[in-house]
Motif scaffolding. Structure first.
Motif, short mmCIF file in Angstrom:
data_model
loop_
_atom_site.label_atom_id
_atom_site.label_comp_id
_atom_site.label_asym_id
_atom_site.label_seq_id
_atom_site.Cartn_x
_atom_site.Cartn_y
_atom_site.Cartn_z
N ARG A 77 -6.58 0.14 -8.01
CA ARG A 77 -7.04 -0.59 -6.83
C ARG A 77 -6.16 -0.18 -5.66
O ARG A 77 -5.04 -0.64 -5.50
N ARG A 78 -6.70 0.67 -4.84
CA ARG A 78 -5.90 1.27 -3.78
C ARG A 78 -5.54 0.26 -2.68
O ARG A 78 -6.41 -0.46 -2.17
N GLU A 79 -4.25 0.27 -2.35
CA GLU A 79 -3.78 -0.53 -1.23
C GLU A 79 -3.86 0.29 0.05
O GLU A 79 -3.87 1.51 0.02
N ASP A 80 -3.91 -0.40 1.17
CA ASP A 80 -3.92 0.27 2.46
C ASP A 80 -2.60 1.03 2.62
O ASP A 80 -1.52 0.44 2.54
N PRO A 81 -2.62 2.37 2.85
CA PRO A 81 -1.38 3.14 2.99
C PRO A 81 -0.47 2.63 4.10
O PRO A 81 0.76 2.66 3.96
N ALA A 82 -1.07 2.17 5.20
CA ALA A 82 -0.26 1.64 6.30
C ALA A 82 0.51 0.40 5.87
O ALA A 82 1.68 0.22 6.22
N LEU A 83 -0.15 -0.46 5.07
CA LEU A 83 0.51 -1.67 4.57
C LEU A 83 1.63 -1.29 3.59
O LEU A 83 2.73 -1.86 3.65
N ASN A 103 9.99 6.66 -4.90
CA ASN A 103 8.88 7.45 -5.45
C ASN A 103 7.57 7.11 -4.77
O ASN A 103 6.73 8.00 -4.50
N MET A 104 7.34 5.84 -4.50
CA MET A 104 6.13 5.43 -3.80
C MET A 104 6.10 6.00 -2.38
O MET A 104 5.05 6.40 -1.88
N ARG A 105 7.26 6.05 -1.77
CA ARG A 105 7.33 6.60 -0.42
C ARG A 105 7.03 8.11 -0.43
O ARG A 105 6.39 8.63 0.48
N ARG A 106 7.51 8.81 -1.46
CA ARG A 106 7.22 10.24 -1.56
C ARG A 106 5.73 10.48 -1.74
O ARG A 106 5.18 11.47 -1.24
N ARG A 113 0.54 10.50 4.74
CA ARG A 113 0.43 9.17 5.33
C ARG A 113 1.67 8.80 6.13
O ARG A 113 1.66 7.81 6.86
N LEU A 114 2.73 9.58 5.96
CA LEU A 114 3.95 9.39 6.72
C LEU A 114 4.40 10.74 7.26
O LEU A 114 4.12 11.79 6.67
N ASP A 115 5.11 10.71 8.38
CA ASP A 115 5.59 11.93 9.02
C ASP A 115 6.95 12.33 8.45
O ASP A 115 7.84 11.48 8.29
N MET A 116 7.13 13.61 8.15
CA MET A 116 8.37 14.08 7.55
C MET A 116 9.57 13.89 8.48
O MET A 116 10.64 13.44 8.06
N GLN A 117 9.42 14.25 9.74
CA GLN A 117 10.52 14.08 10.68
C GLN A 117 10.85 12.60 10.88
O GLN A 117 12.01 12.20 10.99
N GLY A 118 9.79 11.77 10.91
CA GLY A 118 10.01 10.33 11.01
C GLY A 118 10.74 9.78 9.80
O GLY A 118 11.52 8.82 9.90
#
Length: 430
Positions: A77-83, A103-106, A113-118
């Motif tokens: 059940r996929r969660e919203d990536p932004a959340l 690991n979830m962040r990777r 869904r996330l910026d590498m430099q950020g």
């Protein structure tokens, strides 16, 4: 973990996320000790620093932990990536030692869904509060590798990583993870080029001089020295001149007549690096008494010095050889200077089938008798000077510094049993 409903958690997490987005110069995060809720936002943002009032930390972390574990267990059940990104930011800022969250962040980074430099910015802020977090440094390495695959600028990445590791080392003493990360960066981003190694060698001298008990910083110094000695050529002639001055200062204890003009620059630079570090170490030991890290560092330097000279002589000596012609002179000079006497090491005369840099000569080339004699004197004098400096250092330790005396006696035993130097007992002077 038990349910801990906290309706304000989402709002607090959103405010933290907004601060990261609006302030690219954000540099620090910390928990502010406020135990009472004053009915205002607990998120504080002042002068590029982010704070969270302590009264809400437990509630926010319990909320994020429960939501993230639920999302992890129910992957279908996929969660919203932004959340998920918002929850992970809050959870990791409060407790960055949970591998599952990294690991979830990777996974979010791999899904773009996330910026590498950020992400590098986020972990840099996180390290301001937890500068010894191994998980955060491991995550930065993972991000840097991904950026390298995307053809990111190596020099720019190296500069950023060196700044972050320096900041973490300043915030936490003996920060092994920060200095290990720095070594990793020089390995993967600088490829052991001479220019960055020499720059780090120069800049780290001031740091270790003001952090004399930091074993990890001194270990980094050893790492740099080891790789500088392996370089066949240095980038600047300025290094040769500095090395020459260090050697002359190192030899000035008893050999003012010795010259090194006939010795080629690579050997001068290599020996000069070790000699200059030994002189710096001597100064720090005598100025800051009782710091064991400095004595341990000295032992590494002496081992490196002896290993370098021995290997250099072995390369030039070939099979067999004879004892150095300067052995008697070294014994006499060391005895006169220290008033105690020292026994010299066995010294072999170099073969004339090697040049003064230890490189095999062409078949039709041989060293002249003058060059051979100069090199012979040079290597013998260096080994004799090393012995003389150890006798002088131990004798200059103040007798009223009990801990310093204990460390000096341990060093004397180490010289006898490990380096096999037959140095007599030395009387300490005021």
């Amino acid at each position: 973990m038990q349910d801990d409903p906290f309706p304000a958690a989402e709002r607090i997490l959103s405010e933290i996320e907004t601060v990261f987005k609006k302030d690219p110069k954000l540099k620090e995060f910390d928990i502010v000790p406020v135990t009472v809720n004053h009915n205002k936002s607990p998120v504080l943002h002042v002068e590029h620093c982010l704070g969270l009032e302590s009264w809400c930390v437990r509630h926010v972390y319990c909320y994020t932990y429960r939501r993230l574990m639920d999302a992890r267990h129910l992957r279908n059940r996929r969660e919203d990536p932004a959340l998920l990104a918002r929850l992970l930011s809050g959870a990791l800022l409060l407790n960055p030692d949970v591998t599952t969250f990294w690991n979830m962040r990777r996974e979010l980074l791999q899904a773009s869904r996330l910026d590498m430099q950020g992400e590098l910015h986020f972990t840099a802020v996180l390290l301001s509060r937890k500068p010894k977090c191994a998980e955060a440094f491991a995550h930065r390495k993972w991000v840097v590798k991904r950026l390298l695959l995307a053809d990111a600028d190596k020099d720019e990445l190296l500069e950023k990583e060196l700044q972050v590791s320096q900041y973490a080392a300043d915030r936490y003493p003996n920060n092994y993870h920060a200095w290990s990360h720095r070594m990793w960066c020089l390995t993967h981003l600088a490829s052991f080029a001479s220019a960055p190694l020499l720059k780090e060698w120069s800049s780290s001298e001031a740091w270790v001089s003001s952090h004399v008990s930091d074993h990890s910083g001194l270990q980094y110094r050893q790492f740099l020295l080891n790789h500088l000695l392996e370089l066949k050529q240095f980038v600047s002639d300025d290094v040769t001149e500095k090395a020459r001055k260090s050697i002359l200062q190192f030899l000035s204890c008893s050999w003012s007549e010795d010259t090194i003009d006939t010795v080629q620059s690579a050997l001068i630079k290599a020996v000069g690096l070790i000699a200059s570090e030994l002189l710096l170490n001597t100064d720090l030991i005598l100025r800051f008494a009782g710091h064991e890290a400095l004595w341990c560092h000295r032992r590494y330097l002496l081992m490196s010095f002896k290993k370098f000279l021995t290997s250099r002589r072995a390369d030039m000596n070939g099979i067999g050889g004879c004892r150095c012609s300067k052995v008697s002179a070294i014994r006499n000079r060391c005895a006169e200077k220290s008033s105690e006497g020292v026994s010299a090491l066995n010294k072999d005369k170099p073969s004339n089938h090697m040049n003064v840099d230890g490189v095999p000569l062409e078949k039709d080339q041989k060293l002249s008798s003058e060059e051979l004699a100069a090199l012979d004197r040079y290597l013998c004098n260096l080994q004799g000077a090393m012995i003389w400096h150890e006798v002088k250092l131990i004798s200059n330790c103040r007798p009223d510094e009990l801990h310093q005396q204990r460390l000096a006696k341990q060093h004397h035993k180490w010289l006898s049993h490990v380096l096999k130097l037959d140095i007599p007992a030395v009387t300490c002077h005021n």
